[in-house]
Write a protein that holds these residues in place. Structure first.
Motif, PDB file in Angstrom:
ATOM      1  N   ILE A 146     124.308  44.828  16.597  1.00  0.00           N
ATOM      2  CA  ILE A 146     123.262  44.565  15.603  1.00  0.00           C
ATOM      3  C   ILE A 146     122.387  43.408  16.075  1.00  0.00           C
ATOM      4  N   MET A 147     123.010  42.463  16.810  1.00  0.00           N
ATOM      5  CA  MET A 147     122.257  41.341  17.362  1.00  0.00           C
ATOM      6  C   MET A 147     121.293  41.821  18.441  1.00  0.00           C
ATOM      7  N   VAL A 148     121.775  42.734  19.284  1.00  0.00           N
ATOM      8  CA  VAL A 148     120.932  43.271  20.354  1.00  0.00           C
ATOM      9  C   VAL A 148     119.767  44.063  19.767  1.00  0.00           C
ATOM     10  N   GLY A 149     120.046  44.883  18.756  1.00  0.00           N
ATOM     11  CA  GLY A 149     118.979  45.656  18.125  1.00  0.00           C
ATOM     12  C   GLY A 149     117.933  44.765  17.478  1.00  0.00           C
ATOM     13  N   MET A 150     118.401  43.768  16.724  1.00  0.00           N
ATOM     14  CA  MET A 150     117.477  42.851  16.058  1.00  0.00           C
ATOM     15  C   MET A 150     116.677  42.039  17.068  1.00  0.00           C
ATOM     16  N   SER A 151     117.240  41.844  18.259  1.00  0.00           N
ATOM     17  CA  SER A 151     116.546  41.032  19.268  1.00  0.00           C
ATOM     18  C   SER A 151     115.225  41.670  19.681  1.00  0.00           C
ATOM     19  N   LYS A 152     115.166  42.992  19.679  1.00  0.00           N
ATOM     20  CA  LYS A 152     113.915  43.673  20.028  1.00  0.00           C
ATOM     21  C   LYS A 152     112.829  43.381  19.000  1.00  0.00           C
ATOM     22  N   ALA A 153     113.242  43.346  17.726  1.00  0.00           N
ATOM     23  CA  ALA A 153     112.277  43.043  16.673  1.00  0.00           C
ATOM     24  C   ALA A 153     111.792  41.595  16.781  1.00  0.00           C
ATOM     25  N   SER A 154     112.730  40.672  16.996  1.00  0.00           N
ATOM     26  CA  SER A 154     112.334  39.261  17.106  1.00  0.00           C
ATOM     27  C   SER A 154     111.509  39.035  18.373  1.00  0.00           C
ATOM     28  N   ALA A 155     111.874  39.716  19.479  1.00  0.00           N
ATOM     29  CA  ALA A 155     111.113  39.571  20.714  1.00  0.00           C
ATOM     30  C   ALA A 155     109.693  40.103  20.552  1.00  0.00           C
ATOM     31  N   TYR A 156     109.561  41.180  19.774  1.00  0.00           N
ATOM     32  CA  TYR A 156     108.226  41.733  19.512  1.00  0.00           C
ATOM     33  C   TYR A 156     107.342  40.699  18.813  1.00  0.00           C
ATOM     34  N   VAL A 157     107.897  40.023  17.813  1.00  0.00           N
ATOM     35  CA  VAL A 157     107.125  39.004  17.088  1.00  0.00           C
ATOM     36  C   VAL A 157     106.772  37.847  18.014  1.00  0.00           C
ATOM     37  N   VAL A 158     107.762  37.403  18.802  1.00  0.00           N
ATOM     38  CA  VAL A 158     107.538  36.266  19.710  1.00  0.00           C
ATOM     39  C   VAL A 158     106.438  36.589  20.720  1.00  0.00           C
ATOM     40  N   ILE A 159     106.486  37.791  21.300  1.00  0.00           N
ATOM     41  CA  ILE A 159     105.502  38.165  22.314  1.00  0.00           C
ATOM     42  C   ILE A 159     104.129  38.403  21.686  1.00  0.00           C
ATOM     43  N   ALA A 160     104.106  39.088  20.519  1.00  0.00           N
ATOM     44  CA  ALA A 160     102.831  39.360  19.846  1.00  0.00           C
ATOM     45  C   ALA A 160     102.126  38.080  19.420  1.00  0.00           C
ATOM     46  N   SER A 161     102.894  37.043  19.121  1.00  0.00           N
ATOM     47  CA  SER A 161     102.305  35.765  18.702  1.00  0.00           C
ATOM     48  C   SER A 161     101.837  34.930  19.884  1.00  0.00           C
ATOM     49  N   GLN A 162     102.085  35.425  21.106  1.00  0.00           N
ATOM     50  CA  GLN A 162     101.719  34.755  22.356  1.00  0.00           C
ATOM     51  C   GLN A 162     102.434  33.416  22.534  1.00  0.00           C
ATOM     52  N   LEU A 163     103.597  33.270  21.893  1.00  0.00           N
ATOM     53  CA  LEU A 163     104.369  32.044  22.062  1.00  0.00           C
ATOM     54  C   LEU A 163     104.826  31.852  23.510  1.00  0.00           C
ATOM     55  N   PRO A 164     105.242  32.923  24.220  1.00  0.00           N
ATOM     56  CA  PRO A 164     105.604  32.720  25.631  1.00  0.00           C
ATOM     57  C   PRO A 164     104.461  32.151  26.458  1.00  0.00           C
ATOM     58  N   GLN A 165     103.229  32.612  26.176  1.00  0.00           N
ATOM     59  CA  GLN A 165     102.075  32.092  26.903  1.00  0.00           C
ATOM     60  C   GLN A 165     101.862  30.615  26.582  1.00  0.00           C
ATOM     61  N   LEU A 166     102.036  30.259  25.307  1.00  0.00           N
ATOM     62  CA  LEU A 166     101.880  28.861  24.901  1.00  0.00           C
ATOM     63  C   LEU A 166     102.959  27.994  25.552  1.00  0.00           C
ATOM     64  N   PHE A 167     104.185  28.525  25.598  1.00  0.00           N
ATOM     65  CA  PHE A 167     105.278  27.779  26.230  1.00  0.00           C
ATOM     66  C   PHE A 167     104.992  27.589  27.714  1.00  0.00           C
ATOM     67  N   MET A 168     104.495  28.642  28.368  1.00  0.00           N
ATOM     68  CA  MET A 168     104.171  28.549  29.788  1.00  0.00           C
ATOM     69  C   MET A 168     103.075  27.512  30.024  1.00  0.00           C
ATOM     70  N   ASN A 169     102.038  27.540  29.193  1.00  0.00           N
ATOM     71  CA  ASN A 169     100.938  26.576  29.333  1.00  0.00           C
ATOM     72  C   ASN A 169     101.431  25.142  29.149  1.00  0.00           C
ATOM     73  N   PHE A 170     102.347  24.959  28.182  1.00  0.00           N
ATOM     74  CA  PHE A 170     102.886  23.619  27.920  1.00  0.00           C
ATOM     75  C   PHE A 170     103.668  23.103  29.123  1.00  0.00           C
ATOM     76  N   VAL A 171     104.538  23.957  29.672  1.00  0.00           N
ATOM     77  CA  VAL A 171     105.369  23.524  30.803  1.00  0.00           C
ATOM     78  C   VAL A 171     104.514  23.285  32.044  1.00  0.00           C
ATOM     79  N   THR A 172     103.566  24.198  32.317  1.00  0.00           N
ATOM     80  CA  THR A 172     102.731  24.044  33.512  1.00  0.00           C
ATOM     81  C   THR A 172     101.759  22.881  33.388  1.00  0.00           C
ATOM     82  N   SER A 173     101.482  22.458  32.140  1.00  0.00           N
ATOM     83  CA  SER A 173     100.643  21.260  31.967  1.00  0.00           C
ATOM     84  C   SER A 173     101.406  19.996  32.362  1.00  0.00           C
ATOM     85  N   ILE A 174     102.736  20.088  32.309  1.00  0.00           N
ATOM     86  CA  ILE A 174     103.578  18.959  32.716  1.00  0.00           C
ATOM     87  C   ILE A 174     103.781  18.965  34.219  1.00  0.00           C
ATOM     88  N   THR A 175     104.094  20.150  34.750  1.00  0.00           N
ATOM     89  CA  THR A 175     104.355  20.283  36.188  1.00  0.00           C
ATOM     90  C   THR A 175     104.152  21.728  36.620  1.00  0.00           C
TER      91      THR A 175
END
Length: 424
Positions: A279-308
């Motif tokens: 059930i955790m694995v199944g729900m992970s697809k739904a949560s991953a969809y929200v995370v990716i659609a919100s462009q949070l990974p891109q924001l996280f990448m920009n934050f880290v690359t702004s540091i180094t």
């Protein structure tokens, strides 16, 4: 607020409040969907897609095989390890480590490993005069070999999120697993000699031959599973099915230590474990969809690359984050939460996804012996009937060995990618 950030923050808060992980993921995802204006049926659609994968069938089959092994096969694996290592000082610790590696070649679970192997060897070590804290620490730390030795449930979940080859992930973790087993074994033997621990009676060649003959079918089980996966004869799912059938047939027909009532109990225990993971694995697809659609990974990448933009420093940051989370959260939840978030950054840095998967997994496994939520540490402590703090201090040498291996795996990608590149 960013919908992906809502998922992340709510998941952390609810986990600390003691809410079951699958429920925490569901609540966090529904709140994020509502705040972002997504239709609520998205969670059902994505959860179904998350479970609609044949490779995920390997998880319940390996869990069942691991539980079924406890009736006959596990004891014989211990007997084989004892036959060759019993004469050395600290042999019970060494036997625990080798048997954990053999058991891990089927179960893929750290908790199952410390429960099955530690449940037998911790009391035996204490009865033989070992310090109870060392006994618990040895079995708890050796349980890292359970999920690290292929197959690994954590890596199957990782593969479902990243769509990389499960077989290549298993090949990549094989060499680190062997190195860790040898290093743990060397420390156990050093500790035994330093503290003048007792030895087991020396076995004659005839006794060793008799043990090997009696345990031949038990020893064939990891050989069949790993051999069929690495040779390409079977997929991981097919190998998992073979291991489940093999465990039942050997225990019921040959060793006769499992009957229909016991089989029913094994199925019941396995179903509970499988339900919580799937059930955790199944729900992970739904949560991953929200995370990716919100462009949070891109924001996280920009934050880290702004540091180094230095990949060495980026890997340090990733390891620190994962190690901290590993001390506080369930391993599957960490994969579900952090892999979709970090994927854009890892891809941008040209970090191989198979290499990254082993780094993630090793961080999680180290967290299994780290308070406050080190689950295998807690199980080992409970078996030994001692305190978590005392056992953790005895775990520190094993943890230092694991951290050194983590550094090697992190900064020498060819170390873990050697076998996938040679055999892939």
């Amino acid at each position: 607020m960013n919908a992906g950030l809502i998922v992340f923050l709510l998941l952390v808060v609810l986990s600390f409040l003691g809410v079951p992980i699958f429920l925490a993921i569901a609540i966090a995802t529904m709140v994020a969907l509502t705040s972002a204006g997504f239709p609520m049926e998205t969670i059902v659609q994505k959860t179904f897609l998350g479970l609609n994968s044949s490779s995920l069938l390997a998880i319940p089959l390996f869990i069942f095989a691991g539980n079924a092994m406890s009736y006959g096969i596990t004891q014989r694996l211990l007997n084989v390890a004892d036959a060759f290592l019993g004469r050395v000082r600290g042999s019970l610790g060494a036997v625990t480590i080798v048997a954990s590696g053999l058991f891990g070649a089927i179960s893929g679970s750290g908790v199952a490993t410390v429960s099955a192997i530690g449940g037998m060897t911790i009391p035996a070590m204490i009865d033989s005069g070992y310090d109870k804290n060392y006994a618990a620490a040895c079995a708890s730390s050796a349980s890292l070999l359970g999920p690290l030795v292929p197959p690994s449930i954590t890596l199957i979940v990782y593969a479902s999120l990243t769509e990389v080859s499960v077989q290549k992930l298993f090949l990549a973790t094989a060499l680190p697993a062997i190195v860790l087993l040898v290093a743990f074994l060397a420390y156990a033997l050093y500790y035994g000699k330093k503290h003048d621990l007792p030895t087991q009676p020396k076995k004659s060649g005839k006794e060793i031959a008799s043990t090997l003959k009696e345990s031949l079918l038990a020893l064939l089980m990891p050989v069949i599973v790993l051999g069929s996966i690495f040779s390409g004869i079977c997929t991981v799912t097919e190998a998992a099915a073979i291991s489940a059938i093999y465990a039942v047939l050997v225990n019921m027909v040959v060793y006769r230590e499992m009957n229909w009532k016991v089989l029913k109990d094994v199925l019941y225990e396995s179903a509970i474990s499988v339900a919580s993971i799937m059930i955790m694995v199944g729900m992970s697809k739904a949560s991953a969809y929200v995370v990716i659609a919100s462009q949070l990974p891109q924001l996280f990448m920009n934050f880290v690359t702004s540091i180094t933009s230095n990949v060495v420093v980026v890997l340090i940051i990733i390891n620190i984050i994962l190690l901290i989370l590993g001390c506080m959260m369930d391993g599957t939840a960490i994969v579900v939460m952090m892999v979709p978030l970090m994927l854009s950054l890892v891809t941008a840095m040209n970090i191989n996804l198979i290499h990254f998967g082993i780094v993630v997994a090793l961080n999680i496994y180290i967290g299994m012996i780290t308070p406050p939520v080190g689950i295998t540490l807690l199980v080992g402590t409970k078996i030994a009937k001692t305190g978590v703090g005392s056992v953790f201090r005895s775990c520190l040498p094993f943890m230092m060995i694991s951290l050194i291996l983590l550094l090697i795996v992190t900064y020498v990608p060819s170390f873990s990618l050697l076998l996938p590149n040679l055999l892939g």
